[in-house]
Design an enzyme around this catalytic site. Structure first.
Site, PDB file in Angstrom:
ATOM      1  N   HIS A   1       0.833  -1.209   0.000  1.00 49.28           N
ATOM      2  CA  HIS A   1       0.000   0.000   0.000  1.00 49.28           C
ATOM      3  C   HIS A   1       0.869   1.261   0.000  1.00 49.28           C
ATOM      4  CE1 HIS A   1      -2.949  -2.858   1.998  1.00 49.28           C
ATOM      5  NE2 HIS A   1      -3.682  -2.368   1.012  1.00 49.28           N
TER       6      HIS A   1
ATOM      7  N   GLU B   1      -0.709  -3.780  -9.089  1.00 55.08           N
ATOM      8  CA  GLU B   1      -0.861  -4.770 -10.157  1.00 55.08           C
ATOM      9  C   GLU B   1      -1.062  -6.174  -9.611  1.00 55.08           C
ATOM     10  OE1 GLU B   1       2.583  -4.174 -12.612  1.00 55.08           O
ATOM     11  OE2 GLU B   1       1.667  -2.473 -13.679  1.00 55.08           O
TER      12      GLU B   1
END
Length: 282
Positions: A37, A150
């Site tokens: 994150h 991704e």
């Protein structure tokens, strides 16, 4: 860093920032933050003047028997990490703020052609829940740039398609998968793994790396998939799926496709792990 809980507070902040010509970067999350994150925060910081993060565990994207109730909620720890990263604003709404009239009759956004593949087969309402909350958050935050990892490759494809199809004025940026030293893709759900399972979990990435080399060597895709599933089962996983896809359409790859992604999901104890690897054929 300021934490706000209402849409009105977010939009007051946004209006003030945009009045001074600032660009807005946005990183939506479900909290329980890890280095993956934080890499998204760094990417947003590189591209915009103001960085806004959100933490909201969206019930609309969870199925009936999934881990909504047990999903880890660590707001205080997350706030400390975001503050350390110099995030400008954290939006941490309640479900009453997001769905004030309940979810049953709430308008939904469905990217149908991408949502029923791969993870969508096992989680049939998941991507409609994702597209709906991301669309709503984009309308609230009005970002110039939004960053997604991704690792959730299909989610990223769904969001890109939604933004393109609905002419939403936001640039979607994908960030590379963050991994631990053993190659395991970082995920909030890794916290469900026992010590023994953590030792097994990197085998998912190892299988993908092996499959990539086999694709590049020209081995038939059906043989690669058959053996990859067998390798996962032998390692102790309960495989969900393993697919070799065209990177743009996410449909099964043909031998003529040059830009591929290999997508995988597998259960390990209480955790359902996903991972992927991209392959470019010259």
């Amino acid at each position: 860093m300021k934490t706000v809980y209402s849409i009105d507070e977010v939009q007051a902040f946004i209006n003030e920032a945009k009045a001074t010509g600032k660009t807005i970067g946005f990183v939506p999350t479900m909290g329980n933050l890890h280095d993956g994150h934080l890499s998204l925060i760094h990417k947003a910081r590189e591209k915009t003047d103001i960085v806004i993060a959100s933490i909201y565990v969206n019930p609309l994207q969870f199925g009936a028997n999934e881990d909504l109730e047990s999903y880890p909620k660590t707001l205080a720890e997350d706030q400390a990490q975001l503050k350390e990263q110099a995030v400008d604003l954290l939006f941490a709404p309640s479900s009453n703020e997001i769905y004030p009239h309940g979810m049953e009759h709430h308008t939904s956004v469905a990217v149908v052609h991408l949502s029923n593949l791969h993870c969508g087969k096992s989680r049939p309402s998941h991507f409609t829940g994702v597209a709906t909350i991301v669309c709503k958050l984009f309308n609230i935050v009005q970002p110039d740039v939004a960053v997604f990892g991704e690792k959730d490759f299909q989610q990223l494809a769904v969001i890109r398609s939604m933004v393109n199809d609905l002419c939403m004025p936001v640039k979607i940026v994908g960030a590379p998968i963050a991994r631990n030293s053993e190659g395991l893709a970082l995920s909030s759900r890794n916290g469900y793994l026992t010590r023994q399972e953590l030792a097994i979990a990197p085998a998912l990435n190892q299988m993908l790396e092996n499959a990539k080399q086999e694709v590049l060597s020209g081995r038939p895709y059906d043989h690669i998939l058959r053996d990859g599933i067998a390798r996962l089962a032998q390692a102790g996983f309960k495989p969900d799926y393993l697919d070799i896809c065209n990177r743009e359409t996410l449909l099964p790859a043909t031998q003529q496709d040059k830009s591929l992604v290999i997508l995988a999901a597998a259960y390990l104890g209480k955790a359902r792990l996903i991972d992927n690897i991209q392959v470019d054929i010259n």
